[in-house]
Structures are given as structure tokens and as C-alpha cells.
Design an enzyme around this catalytic site. Sequence first.
Site, PDB file in Angstrom:
ATOM      1  N   SER A 231      27.042 -19.273  42.481  1.00 11.38           N
ATOM      2  CA  SER A 231      27.694 -18.175  43.172  1.00 11.38           C
ATOM      3  C   SER A 231      29.192 -18.143  42.851  1.00 11.38           C
ATOM      4  O   SER A 231      29.560 -18.036  41.686  1.00 11.38           O
ATOM      5  CB  SER A 231      27.414 -18.275  44.661  1.00 11.38           C
ATOM      6  OG  SER A 231      27.516 -17.008  45.232  1.00 11.38           O
ATOM      7  N   HIS A 373      19.331 -16.404  47.749  1.00 11.06           N
ATOM      8  CA  HIS A 373      20.550 -16.836  47.071  1.00 11.06           C
ATOM      9  C   HIS A 373      20.784 -18.324  47.346  1.00 11.06           C
ATOM     10  O   HIS A 373      21.080 -18.714  48.480  1.00 11.06           O
ATOM     11  CB  HIS A 373      21.697 -16.006  47.657  1.00 11.06           C
ATOM     12  CG  HIS A 373      23.037 -16.317  47.097  1.00 11.06           C
ATOM     13  ND1 HIS A 373      23.421 -15.943  45.832  1.00 11.06           N
ATOM     14  CD2 HIS A 373      24.105 -16.958  47.633  1.00 11.06           C
ATOM     15  CE1 HIS A 373      24.664 -16.325  45.626  1.00 11.06           C
ATOM     16  NE2 HIS A 373      25.100 -16.953  46.700  1.00 11.06           N
TER      17      HIS A 373
HETATM   18  C1  GTR Z   1      29.436 -13.899  48.763  1.00 10.62           C
HETATM   19  C2  GTR Z   1      30.185 -13.181  47.682  1.00 10.62           C
HETATM   20  C3  GTR Z   1      29.510 -13.442  46.368  1.00 10.62           C
HETATM   21  C4  GTR Z   1      29.226 -14.914  46.169  1.00 10.62           C
HETATM   22  C5  GTR Z   1      28.786 -15.614  47.440  1.00 10.62           C
HETATM   23  C6  GTR Z   1      28.768 -17.139  47.389  1.00 10.62           C
HETATM   24  O1  GTR Z   1      29.835 -13.608  50.021  1.00 10.62           O
HETATM   25  O2  GTR Z   1      30.191 -11.828  47.978  1.00 10.62           O
HETATM   26  O3  GTR Z   1      30.246 -12.901  45.294  1.00 10.62           O
HETATM   27  O4  GTR Z   1      30.326 -15.540  45.631  1.00 10.62           O
HETATM   28  O5  GTR Z   1      29.571 -15.273  48.517  1.00 10.62           O
HETATM   29  O6  GTR Z   1      29.667 -17.751  46.815  1.00 10.62           O
HETATM   30  O7  GTR Z   1      27.827 -17.705  47.942  1.00 10.62           O
END
Ligand code: GTR
Length: 392
Positions: A231, A373
Site C-alpha cells: 500500500s 486490501h
Molecule cells: C489508504 C490510501 C491508499 C493506501 C492505503 C494504505 O487510506 O488511500 O492510497 O496507501 O491507505 O496504505 O493502506
Amino acid sequence: MLRTVLALFLFTTSSTVTIAQNYDESKVPSYVLPEVLKTVSGKEVRDRKTWEATRRPEILRLFEDHIYGRMPAAFDSISHSITNENRKAMGGNATLKEVAILVYKNSKSVRINLVLFIPNKRKGKSPVFVLINNRGQENTDATRQTKSEFWPAEMVIDSGYAIAAFHVSDLAPDKKETYMNGVLRMYPELLEADNGMKAIGAWAWGASRVLDYFEKDAQIDAKKVIVVGHSRGGKASLWAAAQDQRFAACVTNCSGNTGAALARRQFGERIARINDTFPHWFNNNYKKFNNNENELPVDQHMLISLIAPRPIYATNASKDLWADPTGTYLAMKHAEKVYALYGKKSKLPATPPGINQPFPKAPMAYHNREGEHNMKVYDWTNFIRFAKSFNF
Ligand code: GTR
């Protein structure tokens, strides 16, 4: 689901963002990507020499100036000390080293705390996966009392690879109020400049300082360092590998917007949203591209191109539409022509493979894991297959 709810929540509470997220493929606008193999002056790039001498430096500079920021030119000194060593870690399977890496500039310093496990069964120097850890420190617990799928150290050691991690907060706290209380204290000129690096640049810089340490560790093969991030950490792993060509390979897990996904598709997270929520990640100039993706002189396929001909692995998760799996796959596909300049043929199929159908082979690897995610054992299992595909 949680992320969708979060996105809606942020949308309704944000003052500056005016555009809702699109999750509908039929609403992706038509767009024209900047041509990776044409110089700013309009010259076609047909060979590796022109790529390396002209186009690659041009693209790197565009990413610095418009997105990630200029990186520190130099530091005064770097040193390390082993603060803890255990040659019988993991039931005798690994040697644990906890290392404090100290970097000085203008009598200011940062300390990077590295956790490193090296497989005892491997003869000679070990290739190493190094994680830019953006999650809790417990994920990379040196004592192994806490074990996490995010960094499955035992599994990686059993496969014959060393595994390391450092935490982003050692370089730049991940908060808009305090991100400057790290590396940027050493480089006030970068903090002031509109094209100076911020947190993501600082994290990538930290990965390079860890690589400096690996060059001094006789048990590690510093020519076989795979930088890994998830991420926001995956945005940093891409940027680290793009500008420091000593990284032998890169893993960018669910990195999404301003990571491996194309910005111009405007699918899921967009530049305006990321800049609004995380103004401390990218440089000030990047804010000009809020709701204005088509004016960017680059797109993210060009960042992947900067890693060529070194192996790259991008991933997604099926429920993580926020990170635009299709846009990630397309960015990889549009970078293939740069790998081809080096005679490296990508094995990725023309269209995105189905869920849980991994293509974990160099030079370009991809999978879309079923689920949320995250970074999990499924992902790491394939990162190991990937490393084996280029004989690390
Ligand atoms: C989210 C962000 C993403 C990603 C994520 C993370 O809120 O919008 O771009 O970076 O965090 O790092 O888990």
C-alpha cells in the site's frame, strides 16, 4: 467494504474534494498516456543506450519534480551497530541481527532500526527481502512472540531467503503534522522546496540506507536485495527501486494510486483524494494535479519502466477496488516495451488474469489475490516463487 465506507465518509467530510469515487469500468474516461519511449524533445527511443542516457533520466526528474520530490543529494556519514544478535533464532534455523543504522548530516541524525533474519542453512551470502513496514511494529517482531502474515519471517527463512524490515516512522512519521520530524530535519531545503521530498521520499531513502548496510554485512548478498512494500509502503518500494538501481527487484503490493495504478483512469482513489487525506506524502507540486490527471507529464507505467530491466512484482486484492486492479495491470503492460529494449520478454497475458491466478515470474509478475486490501501468506508464497524464477 470497510474501505468503501471509509471513502464515502472521507468524501462527505472533506472540504476540498469535490469528485466522488468511480468504481464503474464503463465510466472510466478515455485517456492518452504519455509515451514512455519518446523524449521530451519528441525523439523516438529505440534502444537501450538512448533510454539510459536520455529518456530514463528525464522521466526520473519528472517524477521527482511533480510527484515524489527531489531526494537528498548526500549525507555526511553512516554507521551501524549490532544491538542484538542471536545465532539460534527460530529454533536454530536463523541468525537474528538487530541493527541500528545511524545517518548524519549537518550534526543532525536519524536512526533506522533494522530487524534481520538470515537463514542458517544457506551456504554463502543470502538474498534478502526487505520490507518498508507501514503497519504496527508488532508485525516484524524480532522476538517472534507475535507472528504476522504481513511479514511471515519463518516461511521466508525456510525457503532459504533472508528477511528484513524497518519501520517508516524511523524516517518520517506518517502524520501530516509531524512527518518533518525525521530525515527532513537534516534537509530543510527539501522541506521548503515545492519539489522537495516528503514522507514517501523519506521512506524510500531509508530503504537505500538499509541497502548501504547490507553492502557491509558479509552474510547478505547486496546485489540480491528485493525491496517490498504494501500500500503506502508499496508506493515507497516502487520509488526506492526506481531511483536506486542497486535494488535488484521490487515488490509493490496493493499500492494503488500513485503506486502501480494508472492515474488517468480515475478509478477508485484519485490524486485529489490522496493529496487531501495525505498531504505529507508527495511534494507540493503534485497538488496541481488534483482533478487534473491528464495534465501530468507522466503516468505510473513510467515509474514501473524505471525499474526495467530488473524484476518487478505488482499485486492487487479482488475486494480492493480503491487500488484499481485493472489500472495496475495496465500500467505493468504499458511498461513492457521498456523491458523489451533489454530483450526481457514479459510473460503477462494480454488481459488481466483471474482472481488467484498468479504469474509470479520475472521479469514482470502479477497477481490479484481473492480478498481484502492486505499482504498475506498467499502473497509472500508467490514473492518467493518470483525470487526463484530469477535464481535468487
Ligand atoms: C489508504 C490510501 C491508499 C493506501 C492505503 C494504505 O487510506 O488511500 O492510497 O496507501 O491507505 O496504505 O493502506
